[in-house]
Design an enzyme around this catalytic site. Structure first.
Site, PDB file in Angstrom:
ATOM      1  N   GLU A   1       1.004  -1.644  -0.023  1.00 34.62           N
ATOM      2  CA  GLU A   1       0.099  -0.138  -0.089  1.00 34.62           C
ATOM      3  C   GLU A   1       0.961   1.575  -0.339  1.00 34.62           C
ATOM      4  O   GLU A   1       1.208   2.008   1.266  1.00 34.62           O
ATOM      5  CB  GLU A   1      -1.037   0.549   1.473  1.00 34.62           C
ATOM      6  CG  GLU A   1      -1.952  -0.903   1.125  1.00 34.62           C
ATOM      7  CD  GLU A   1      -2.945  -0.866   2.214  1.00 34.62           C
ATOM      8  OE1 GLU A   1      -4.078  -1.876   2.234  1.00 34.62           O
ATOM      9  OE2 GLU A   1      -2.478  -1.163   3.693  1.00 34.62           O
TER      10      GLU A   1
ATOM     11  N   GLU B   1      -7.004  -7.467  -1.114  1.00 33.47           N
ATOM     12  CA  GLU B   1      -7.025  -7.589   0.044  1.00 33.47           C
ATOM     13  C   GLU B   1      -8.611  -7.259   0.332  1.00 33.47           C
ATOM     14  O   GLU B   1      -9.010  -6.236  -0.115  1.00 33.47           O
ATOM     15  CB  GLU B   1      -6.185  -6.538   1.330  1.00 33.47           C
ATOM     16  CG  GLU B   1      -5.020  -6.915   1.408  1.00 33.47           C
ATOM     17  CD  GLU B   1      -4.090  -6.015   2.553  1.00 33.47           C
ATOM     18  OE1 GLU B   1      -5.086  -5.182   3.335  1.00 33.47           O
ATOM     19  OE2 GLU B   1      -2.874  -5.953   2.281  1.00 33.47           O
TER      20      GLU B   1
END
Length: 676
Positions: free
Chosen positions: A154, A310
């Site tokens: 991320e 995710e």
């Protein structure tokens, strides 16, 4: 269907999640393997936060536990997405290189004990991430469990900007490469304003804390620089891996949920696009935001299948009120991502952590264990994905494009804009939700992309619009396209300078209007818009404009507010197409009147499905796959003939989708039958 080029070598749809066995005793690993097999897990991401356990001190590696883990996964038929741990350098690194810590805009040095703590401009950090990526690739390039590489985690979350001395020096070098000469920088930034002219490169500061607001053109370039710094670090690790390994390399984006990364650029750097998405609990219609992010991810992937790297089985841990998903909601979320192009459905994480900041984050295997409702739903979803294997590789098709430009987001959200209530994400969501309610599938596109294949293009928030982008949109309308542009668009160029000719000037030909002055409403103030002499009167708020008409037809007028009597909605015939302009803020319901007219121009016929039934189609070489998710409590009718792959039932006249349910219907081509 076969997997796409660059896809990890796994048969069927991918299923799994992040796996952090280093948090657990060795005997737990065997239990995990058995439960993963029961759930149908085919891929797990490992090693993402394991730097301290892999490189125990500088240059000293301990791979024993990773060897055992990868061997165990392979023995159980589970593949590995092997992570590089660069998101979280170990304590020894910061002790040895304190200068590699991030400094915020106020001058505060970020300490150890969290994640994302390192300066991406630090040469020590860059050397260290290449060293650990190289060591992993040299050791595991040929391990049979490893089918993919996962760099970092991320990017831009939680820290992207860094104001350390190293970052400022990198910034100055970046500007020299971008502009070549200081005269060019001074012109681009308009430094004659407030006496900000620079005479030496080393005098160019970063937009840290200042007495008043910093130069907006400088801040826009700073956002570009920050994004480039992150991407440079990704490339360093990716190239270190590619020097030894041939498996695809990715990293996990956060489409529409993180704003530091320009995903149009990032998508060109990865072998397969992957995204993380989490529902926003305060939003009662968070499934609409889910669809938006999924469509945006598919779009930056060029329409190709992508990975949901995710999402959550239930609640997250980092919002103010972390609401749990109700029975069936996780299944709807997962299959909605599938319908919008995801060929991998993965979660954070496999087993819930007992310690640390995310111990209250849901997991595939929750604290309640394998007898829990969540785990039963995880097992059920794994079975569904096996049944849906033939969907793999099919592509979602859209007739409408929505313009999305991260640079415009960065520019629009800077300080001292005409109204704090005019926000990029709010308008993006409102326009998208209108299309979502109408069951119109959307691709996202950059304003300079080729738009010729779309019947309709929507621009909810194009504050920054280059001359090239405006010319592209004008050609699109001339060639027969239908363009819908929202207010506060076409205002500035790539340097955040107002376009010559004034507001909206670059789109004058396409829209037949320009804007003389902004007329924002006061906080809480509302107004009304009247459609023609006998049309509906709808509410508006936040914004009106003094619109000057240059050939456009006025369809709706402000009935009250500072712009009373002035155009609120216009339509302009230009070439073979039409350009629509919306000069006030309309809610999702009121936008329906605008879009119904634009649909007629574009030749788009709505399917008439109820708003609660989300329907999207993936197209394969031999059949279509219609994914219908019912977000309401009452059953809804899906009028398509085919076979529901989740139940095996066939029908010639359609299916009833129960409240909260999902159907995935294989629809044969016209020349084929509808048998199972």
């Amino acid at each position: 269907m076969t997997a796409a080029a660059g896809w990890p070598r796994i048969d069927g749809l991918v299923y799994g999640g992040d796996y952090n066995p280093e948090q657990w005793p060795r005997e737990t690993w065997d239990e995990d393997m058995a439960l993963m097999r029961e759930a149908g897990v085919t891929l797990v991401s490992v090693g993402i936060f394991s730097w301290a356990m892999l490189e125990t001190s500088e240059g000293e590696f301990d791979f024993g536990w990773m060897d055992d883990l990868l061997d165990l996964l392979h023995a159980n038929g589970i593949a590995a997405d092997l992570g590089t741990p660069s998101v979280s350098p170990p304590a020894w690194f910061f002790h040895r290189y304190p200068q590699a810590r991030v400094v915020d805009k106020d001058g505060t040095v970020m300490g150890f004990g969290s994640r994302g703590m390192a300066s991406h401009a630090s040469p020590e950090y860059r050397e260290a991430i290449v060293r650990v990526a190289t060591a992993l690739a040299e050791r595991y390039a040929d391990h049979p469990a490893v089918v993919m590489w996962h760099v970092h985690n991320e990017y831009g979350v939680p820290v992207a900007e860094d104001f350390s001395p190293r970052a400022v020096a990198s910034w100055q070098a970046w500007l020299q490469r971008r502009y070549g000469a200081l005269d060019a920088l001074n012109a681009a930034w308009g430094t004659a304003f407030w006496g900000q002219r620079y005479a030496e490169w080393e005098h160019v500061v970063a937009p840290a804390a200042t007495p008043s607001i910093a130069n907006p053109a400088m801040k826009l370039d700073w956002a570009r620089f920050t994004d480039d710094q992150l991407r440079e670090c990704f490339r360093l690790e990716r190239d270190a891996i590619r020097a030894h390994a041939s498996q695809p390399v990715t990293t996990n984006f956060m489409a529409h949920q993180s704003w530091n990364t320009d995903l149009w650029k990032w998508a060109q750097e990865v072998d397969v696009v992957a995204d993380d998405h989490y529902l926003w609990s305060p939003d009662p219609d968070a499934h609409v935001g889910l669809a938006l992010s999924a469509d945006l991810t598919r779009s930056v992937a060029g329409g190709k299948p992508w990975m949901l790297m995710e999402h959550s089985t239930s609640a997250v841990n980092w919002q103010g009120r972390n609401t749990a998903k109700r029975p069936g909601e996780m299944r709807r979320n997962a299959l909605t991502h599938l319908g919008r192009g995801a060929d991998a459905i993965m979660f954070f994480q496999w087993r819930a952590s007992r310690s640390g900041a995310e111990k209250f984050h849901s997991a595939m295997l929750p604290h309640a264990g394998p007898r829990s409702r969540v785990f039963r739903e995880v097992v059920e979803l794994g079975g569904h994905l096996k049944d849906l294997a033939e969907v793999q590789g099919s592509e979602t098709v859209a007739d409408v494009a929505m313009l999305y430009d991260w640079e415009s987001l960065w520019a629009q959200d800077l300080e001292w804009r005409p109204s704090d209530d005019v926000q990029f994400r709010e308008r993006m969501r409102a326009f998208y939700e209108r299309l979502w309610r109408d069951n119109v599938t959307v691709d996202f596109a950059h304003p300079e992309h080729d738009l010729s294949r779309y019947r309709m293009v929507v621009a909810p928030a194009s504050y920054l619009l280059t001359e090239a982008a405006a010319a592209n949109l004008t050609r699109y309308v001339e060639s027969g396209g239908t363009l819908v542009v929202n207010f506060f668009s076409g205002i500035v160029d790539e340097h955040d300078a107002v376009h010559a000719g004034g507001f909206l000037a670059p789109l004058r030909d396409a829209l037949g209007v320009t804007v003389e002055e902004f007329l924002p409403l006061r906080e809480g103030e509302t107004a009304t818009v009247a459609w023609g002499d006998d049309g509906p009167v709808v509410g508006s708020d936040v914004w009106q404009e003094d619109v000057q008409v240059h050939g456009a037809e006025v369809l709706a007028t402000n009935a009250s507010g500072p712009g009373a009597g002035m155009p609120a909605v216009t339509r302009h015939a230009h070439g073979s197409g039409a350009g629509w302009y919306v000069a006030t803020r309309l809610g999702v319901d009121a936008l329906g009147t605008v879009f119904s007219g634009a649909y007629r121009d574009a030749g788009i016929v709505l399917d008439g499905a109820p708003e609660t039934l989300e329907v999207v189609t993936r197209r394969g070489p031999d059949a279509d796959f219609v994914v219908a998710a019912n977000h309401g409590d009452e059953e809804a009718r899906l009028p398509v003939a085919g076979v529901d792959l989740l139940t095996g039932d066939g029908s010639d006249d359609g299916f009833t989708v129960p409240g909260g349910g999902v159907a995935v219907v294989r629809v044969a081509r016209a020349s084929e039958g509808t048998g199972a």
